[in-house]
Design a protein around this motif. Structure first.
Motif, PDB file in Angstrom:
ATOM      1  N   LEU A 225       0.825  -1.201   0.000  1.00 52.62           N
ATOM      2  CA  LEU A 225       0.000   0.000   0.000  1.00 52.62           C
ATOM      3  C   LEU A 225       0.864   1.258   0.000  1.00 52.62           C
ATOM      4  O   LEU A 225       1.917   1.297   0.631  1.00 52.62           O
ATOM      5  N   LYS A 226       0.395   2.283  -0.703  1.00 56.14           N
ATOM      6  CA  LYS A 226       1.088   3.580  -0.744  1.00 56.14           C
ATOM      7  C   LYS A 226       0.247   4.603   0.009  1.00 56.14           C
ATOM      8  O   LYS A 226      -0.958   4.702  -0.210  1.00 56.14           O
ATOM      9  N   PHE A 227       0.889   5.373   0.888  1.00 60.12           N
ATOM     10  CA  PHE A 227       0.207   6.361   1.716  1.00 60.12           C
ATOM     11  C   PHE A 227       0.694   7.761   1.382  1.00 60.12           C
ATOM     12  O   PHE A 227       1.749   7.936   0.791  1.00 60.12           O
ATOM     13  N   ASN A 228      -0.088   8.756   1.797  1.00 61.23           N
ATOM     14  CA  ASN A 228       0.272  10.149   1.545  1.00 61.23           C
ATOM     15  C   ASN A 228       1.428  10.622   2.410  1.00 61.23           C
ATOM     16  O   ASN A 228       2.187  11.493   2.002  1.00 61.23           O
ATOM     17  N   ASN A 229       1.556  10.060   3.626  1.00 60.84           N
ATOM     18  CA  ASN A 229       2.631  10.479   4.522  1.00 60.84           C
ATOM     19  C   ASN A 229       2.917   9.390   5.547  1.00 60.84           C
ATOM     20  O   ASN A 229       2.195   8.396   5.637  1.00 60.84           O
ATOM     21  N   GLU A 230       3.980   9.570   6.314  1.00 63.29           N
ATOM     22  CA  GLU A 230       4.410   8.590   7.315  1.00 63.29           C
ATOM     23  C   GLU A 230       3.371   8.405   8.421  1.00 63.29           C
ATOM     24  O   GLU A 230       3.156   7.305   8.902  1.00 63.29           O
TER      25      GLU A 230
ATOM     26  N   VAL B 281      -8.100   5.771   6.940  1.00 61.46           N
ATOM     27  CA  VAL B 281      -6.837   6.248   6.383  1.00 61.46           C
ATOM     28  C   VAL B 281      -6.853   6.075   4.862  1.00 61.46           C
ATOM     29  O   VAL B 281      -7.172   5.004   4.348  1.00 61.46           O
ATOM     30  N   ALA B 282      -6.491   7.142   4.144  1.00 57.17           N
ATOM     31  CA  ALA B 282      -6.442   7.082   2.682  1.00 57.17           C
ATOM     32  C   ALA B 282      -5.166   6.380   2.223  1.00 57.17           C
ATOM     33  O   ALA B 282      -4.083   6.656   2.732  1.00 57.17           O
ATOM     34  N   PHE B 283      -5.307   5.457   1.258  1.00 54.69           N
ATOM     35  CA  PHE B 283      -4.157   4.757   0.698  1.00 54.69           C
ATOM     36  C   PHE B 283      -4.490   4.300  -0.714  1.00 54.69           C
ATOM     37  O   PHE B 283      -5.645   4.306  -1.129  1.00 54.69           O
ATOM     38  N   THR B 284      -3.458   3.890  -1.441  1.00 56.95           N
ATOM     39  CA  THR B 284      -3.605   3.325  -2.770  1.00 56.95           C
ATOM     40  C   THR B 284      -2.941   1.957  -2.770  1.00 56.95           C
ATOM     41  O   THR B 284      -1.796   1.828  -2.315  1.00 56.95           O
TER      42      THR B 284
ATOM     43  N   ASP C  91       1.715   4.885   9.550  1.00 55.68           N
ATOM     44  CA  ASP C  91       1.832   4.368  10.915  1.00 55.68           C
ATOM     45  C   ASP C  91       0.464   4.127  11.536  1.00 55.68           C
ATOM     46  O   ASP C  91       0.255   3.132  12.230  1.00 55.68           O
ATOM     47  N   LEU C  92      -0.495   5.024  11.287  1.00 56.00           N
ATOM     48  CA  LEU C  92      -1.849   4.862  11.812  1.00 56.00           C
ATOM     49  C   LEU C  92      -2.522   3.625  11.214  1.00 56.00           C
ATOM     50  O   LEU C  92      -3.165   2.849  11.925  1.00 56.00           O
ATOM     51  N   TYR C  93      -2.355   3.418   9.907  1.00 57.27           N
ATOM     52  CA  TYR C  93      -2.940   2.249   9.252  1.00 57.27           C
ATOM     53  C   TYR C  93      -2.336   0.970   9.813  1.00 57.27           C
ATOM     54  O   TYR C  93      -3.035   0.004  10.114  1.00 57.27           O
ATOM     55  N   ARG C  94      -1.019   0.955   9.938  1.00 55.62           N
ATOM     56  CA  ARG C  94      -0.341  -0.251  10.446  1.00 55.62           C
ATOM     57  C   ARG C  94      -0.766  -0.563  11.877  1.00 55.62           C
ATOM     58  O   ARG C  94      -0.971  -1.723  12.237  1.00 55.62           O
TER      59      ARG C  94
END
Length: 110
Positions: free
Chosen positions: A61-66, A93-96, A70-73
């Motif tokens: 997954l690709k996230f907008n920021n660290e 949390v937004a991700f691609t 970390d919140l997603y994980r």
């Protein structure tokens, strides 16, 4: 120590410091200028896995920021488990999705 001089403010900084590693930026930019000028272009990517079938499912997954990563994980670790629906902060949390390797069931069906 691996000291460099910043091309923007001419400050001397440690290239191997934790702050520099966290914020990224070019090799000749101090951490303060990287944050202030927003010159970091590094993509934040995480891999998560679940125990589906005989082979674990792995998602990249690709996230907008660290902070989002970390919140997603943290949410993933909290809600992962057998037959869990991945609810809670994971969906906030937004991700691609960059890639996925899906697991199979015990009969070998997809």
């Amino acid at each position: 120590m691996n000291n460099r001089t910043c091309i923007h403010c001419e400050d001397v900084f440690n290239l191997d410091s934790q702050l520099k590693r966290r914020v990224g930026g070019k090799i000749n930019e101090c951490p303060d200028c990287v944050v202030e000028l927003q010159t970091e272009i590094k993509e934040t990517i995480r891999a998560v896995s679940s125990g589906d079938g005989k082979m674990a499912c792995i998602q990249i997954l690709k996230f907008n920021n660290e902070d989002d990563a970390d919140l997603y994980r943290k949410g993933w670790d909290q809600w992962s488990g057998w037959n869990n629906q991945r609810s809670g902060s994971v969906h906030d949390v937004a991700f691609t999705k960059v890639g996925e390797n899906s697991g199979n069931d015990t009969r070998g069906n997809l």
